[in-house]
Design a protein around this motif. Structure first.
Motif, PDB file in Angstrom:
ATOM      1  N   VAL A 124       0.796  -1.161   0.180  1.00 29.19           N
ATOM      2  CA  VAL A 124      -0.009  -0.057   0.066  1.00 29.19           C
ATOM      3  C   VAL A 124       0.694   1.321   0.038  1.00 29.19           C
ATOM      4  N   TYR A 125       0.393   2.123  -0.994  1.00 30.23           N
ATOM      5  CA  TYR A 125       0.976   3.604  -0.749  1.00 30.23           C
ATOM      6  C   TYR A 125       0.043   4.491  -0.714  1.00 30.23           C
ATOM      7  N   PRO A 126      -0.091   5.104   0.628  1.00 24.01           N
ATOM      8  CA  PRO A 126      -1.370   6.000   1.067  1.00 24.01           C
ATOM      9  C   PRO A 126      -1.243   7.061   0.359  1.00 24.01           C
ATOM     10  N   ASP A 127      -2.365   7.661  -0.520  1.00 23.36           N
ATOM     11  CA  ASP A 127      -2.903   8.517  -1.183  1.00 23.36           C
ATOM     12  C   ASP A 127      -3.153   9.750  -0.105  1.00 23.36           C
ATOM     13  N   LYS A 128      -2.399  10.785  -0.077  1.00 29.34           N
ATOM     14  CA  LYS A 128      -2.307  11.820   0.714  1.00 29.34           C
ATOM     15  C   LYS A 128      -3.786  12.417   0.933  1.00 29.34           C
ATOM     16  N   ARG A 129      -4.504  12.324  -0.197  1.00 26.91           N
ATOM     17  CA  ARG A 129      -6.056  12.900  -0.172  1.00 26.91           C
ATOM     18  C   ARG A 129      -6.800  11.797   0.689  1.00 26.91           C
ATOM     19  N   VAL A 130      -6.196  10.659   1.010  1.00 30.34           N
ATOM     20  CA  VAL A 130      -7.214   9.729   1.977  1.00 30.34           C
ATOM     21  C   VAL A 130      -6.652   9.947   3.440  1.00 30.34           C
ATOM     22  N   VAL A 131      -5.353  10.029   3.686  1.00 31.95           N
ATOM     23  CA  VAL A 131      -4.884   9.977   5.111  1.00 31.95           C
ATOM     24  C   VAL A 131      -4.434  11.318   5.596  1.00 31.95           C
ATOM     25  N   ALA A 132      -4.204  12.200   4.667  1.00 31.66           N
ATOM     26  CA  ALA A 132      -3.510  13.434   5.044  1.00 31.66           C
ATOM     27  C   ALA A 132      -4.056  14.949   4.663  1.00 31.66           C
ATOM     28  N   THR A 133      -5.586  14.879   4.511  1.00 29.82           N
ATOM     29  CA  THR A 133      -6.151  15.879   4.028  1.00 29.82           C
ATOM     30  C   THR A 133      -7.247  16.223   5.208  1.00 29.82           C
ATOM     31  N   GLY A 134      -7.254  17.456   5.487  1.00 29.92           N
ATOM     32  CA  GLY A 134      -8.500  17.870   6.596  1.00 29.92           C
ATOM     33  C   GLY A 134      -9.644  18.255   5.834  1.00 29.92           C
ATOM     34  N   ARG A 180       4.306   8.161  16.811  1.00 28.68           N
ATOM     35  CA  ARG A 180       5.328   8.327  15.797  1.00 28.68           C
ATOM     36  C   ARG A 180       4.705   7.949  14.370  1.00 28.68           C
ATOM     37  N   ARG A 181       4.896   8.682  13.287  1.00 27.64           N
ATOM     38  CA  ARG A 181       4.446   8.180  11.789  1.00 27.64           C
ATOM     39  C   ARG A 181       5.340   7.073  11.539  1.00 27.64           C
ATOM     40  N   PRO A 182       4.830   6.292  10.776  1.00 27.13           N
ATOM     41  CA  PRO A 182       5.462   5.128  10.090  1.00 27.13           C
ATOM     42  C   PRO A 182       6.730   5.490   9.207  1.00 27.13           C
ATOM     43  N   HIS A 183       7.518   4.542   8.857  1.00 26.47           N
ATOM     44  CA  HIS A 183       8.541   4.605   7.710  1.00 26.47           C
ATOM     45  C   HIS A 183       8.032   4.183   6.645  1.00 26.47           C
ATOM     46  N   ASN A 184       8.630   4.769   5.311  1.00 28.60           N
ATOM     47  CA  ASN A 184       8.189   4.329   4.251  1.00 28.60           C
ATOM     48  C   ASN A 184       9.354   3.546   3.837  1.00 28.60           C
ATOM     49  N   SER A 185       9.187   1.926   3.613  1.00 32.77           N
ATOM     50  CA  SER A 185      10.262   1.046   3.505  1.00 32.77           C
ATOM     51  C   SER A 185      10.179   0.050   2.541  1.00 32.77           C
ATOM     52  N   LEU A 186      11.150  -0.323   2.354  1.00 34.75           N
ATOM     53  CA  LEU A 186      11.693  -1.731   1.466  1.00 34.75           C
ATOM     54  C   LEU A 186      11.953  -2.680   2.467  1.00 34.75           C
ATOM     55  N   TYR A 187      11.251  -3.864   2.343  1.00 40.34           N
ATOM     56  CA  TYR A 187      11.742  -5.013   3.114  1.00 40.34           C
ATOM     57  C   TYR A 187      12.774  -5.994   2.372  1.00 40.34           C
ATOM     58  N   THR A 200       5.481  17.048   1.525  1.00 41.41           N
ATOM     59  CA  THR A 200       4.320  16.528   1.974  1.00 41.41           C
ATOM     60  C   THR A 200       4.484  15.213   3.052  1.00 41.41           C
ATOM     61  N   GLU A 201       5.404  14.483   2.473  1.00 43.59           N
ATOM     62  CA  GLU A 201       5.683  13.208   3.308  1.00 43.59           C
ATOM     63  C   GLU A 201       6.183  13.490   4.796  1.00 43.59           C
ATOM     64  N   LEU A 202       7.125  14.496   4.683  1.00 47.55           N
ATOM     65  CA  LEU A 202       7.757  15.046   6.023  1.00 47.55           C
ATOM     66  C   LEU A 202       6.657  15.707   6.649  1.00 47.55           C
ATOM     67  N   SER A 203       6.109  16.407   6.118  1.00 43.76           N
ATOM     68  CA  SER A 203       4.877  17.315   6.889  1.00 43.76           C
ATOM     69  C   SER A 203       3.907  16.389   7.537  1.00 43.76           C
ATOM     70  N   TYR A 204       3.208  15.489   6.662  1.00 43.42           N
ATOM     71  CA  TYR A 204       2.174  15.043   7.136  1.00 43.42           C
ATOM     72  C   TYR A 204       2.120  13.301   7.347  1.00 43.42           C
ATOM     73  N   LEU A 205       2.991  12.774   6.619  1.00 42.61           N
ATOM     74  CA  LEU A 205       2.978  11.271   6.503  1.00 42.61           C
ATOM     75  C   LEU A 205       4.040  10.464   7.307  1.00 42.61           C
ATOM     76  N   TYR A 206       5.268  10.686   7.058  1.00 44.21           N
ATOM     77  CA  TYR A 206       6.110   9.761   7.336  1.00 44.21           C
ATOM     78  C   TYR A 206       7.253  10.128   8.269  1.00 44.21           C
ATOM     79  N   THR A 207       7.932   9.199   9.244  1.00 48.07           N
ATOM     80  CA  THR A 207       9.187   9.484   9.638  1.00 48.07           C
ATOM     81  C   THR A 207      10.358   9.010   8.664  1.00 48.07           C
ATOM     82  N   PRO A 208      11.227  10.123   8.499  1.00 44.65           N
ATOM     83  CA  PRO A 208      12.487   9.619   8.008  1.00 44.65           C
ATOM     84  C   PRO A 208      13.462   8.412   8.293  1.00 44.65           C
TER      85      PRO A 208
END
Length: 299
Positions: free
Chosen positions: A54-64, A112-119, A139-147
């Motif tokens: 899954v790659y979250p669409d920012k409009r699904v999870v990070a829009t007020g 904490r927000r999740p990582h966007n990762s490769l396993y 956008t990823e840094l501001s609203y979605l993920y932890t680097p």
């Protein structure tokens, strides 16, 4: 043979809602179906796109409510399904004897927000490494993920050394130069973007650093830029999946002893020479004490 490996780069359908349990399970099934095809073709390693589960669409999870960006609400994410699907992929990798690299979210300790990762799963079905996206978009840094932590991820399969990068990181040459210094033979760049220019950048890294590149895109973006494999010196695609927005594979043998003229020159001549050049090769040859060299205002 040591130093020769058949690589498969997949384009699979990536869902955009981390709370959609049905879509996530369908993505996992598609990944595993492609893994079976890969094993049947004799590949040793398969690479999937960023966010293959899954790659979250920012409009699904990070829009007020007002339509403006807001910190992502991860409480509705189907973390149990993501974990189950990842475990099933790992189990199948062990059954098939297939190294598997796939993208997903990696949850951290709340809040904490999740990582966007490769396993990275070995051919024994063990999770042996994880790469967390280090450079994020605004956008990823501001609203979605932890680097991720600054360390690169490197692993070896059958005498071939691999490094990992994710999507926007293609815009940061320092990461790819680092992999060259670490003696990487192939960088696996997994993306979630419909951007032919980014694929061109991947080719450029093959030229700059004289290693192979695996470029994995989602199936839904493959019409413009399908998944593929770039050999050193990067001026061409060794192979590409069909450009038809369907799940598919690109397969090629990575042969460190390849005799094709362009690969031979890139790997055994250009790459060592460039290392010498960066290490001070020219220092003793300069004319630092020659007035004709020092003066920049005389013909």
């Amino acid at each position: 043979m040591v130093g020769t490996l058949r690589l498969a780069v997949a384009q699979s359908t990536v869902p955009g809602d981390p709370g959609d349990r049905v879509a996530i399970r369908a993505a996992g099934e598609e990944v595993r179906a492609l893994m079976r095809q890969v094993a049947g073709a004799g590949a040793r390693l398969v690479q999937f796109p960023e966010g293959a589960l899954v790659y979250p669409d920012k409009r699904v999870v990070a829009t007020g409510p007002d339509g403006i960006g807001a910190p992502a609400d991860w409480t509705g994410a189907a973390w149990d399904v993501l974990r189950e699907e990842a475990q099933r992929i790992a189990a199948l990798a062990g059954e098939l004897g297939l190294w598997t690299v796939f993208g997903s979210l990696h949850p951290l300790t709340p809040p904490r927000r999740p990582h966007n990762s490769l396993y990275v799963v070995s051919d024994h079905g063990d999770l042996v490494a994880r790469y967390d996206k280090r450079f994020l978009s605004n956008t990823e840094l501001s609203y979605l993920y932890t680097p991720g932590r600054p360390e690169p991820t490197v692993f070896d399969v059958d005498g071939v050394r691999f490094g990992l990068a994710i999507c926007i990181e293609a815009n940061f040459p320092i990461l790819f130069a680092e992999y060259e210094r670490l003696d990487v033979d192939c960088v696996l760049l997994s993306v979630m973007v419909d951007d032919p220019a980014r694929a061109t950048v991947a080719q450029a890294y093959g030229t700059l650093y004289n290693y192979w590149l695996g470029y994995a895109v989602p199936a839904q973006f493959a019409a413009n830029t399908p998944s593929g494999i770039v050999p050193p010196p990067g001026g061409r695609w060794l192979t590409r999946a069909p450009a038809d927005n369907h799940p598919a594979l690109a397969l090629a043998d990575l042969d460190l002893d390849a005799t094709e003229p362009d690969i031979d020159i890139a790997v055994r001549r250009a790459r060592p020479w460039r290392r010498l050049a960066r290490a001070g090769l020219y220092t003793d040859q300069r004319a630092d004490n020659d007035s004709r060299s020092q003066s920049r205002t005389a013909f």
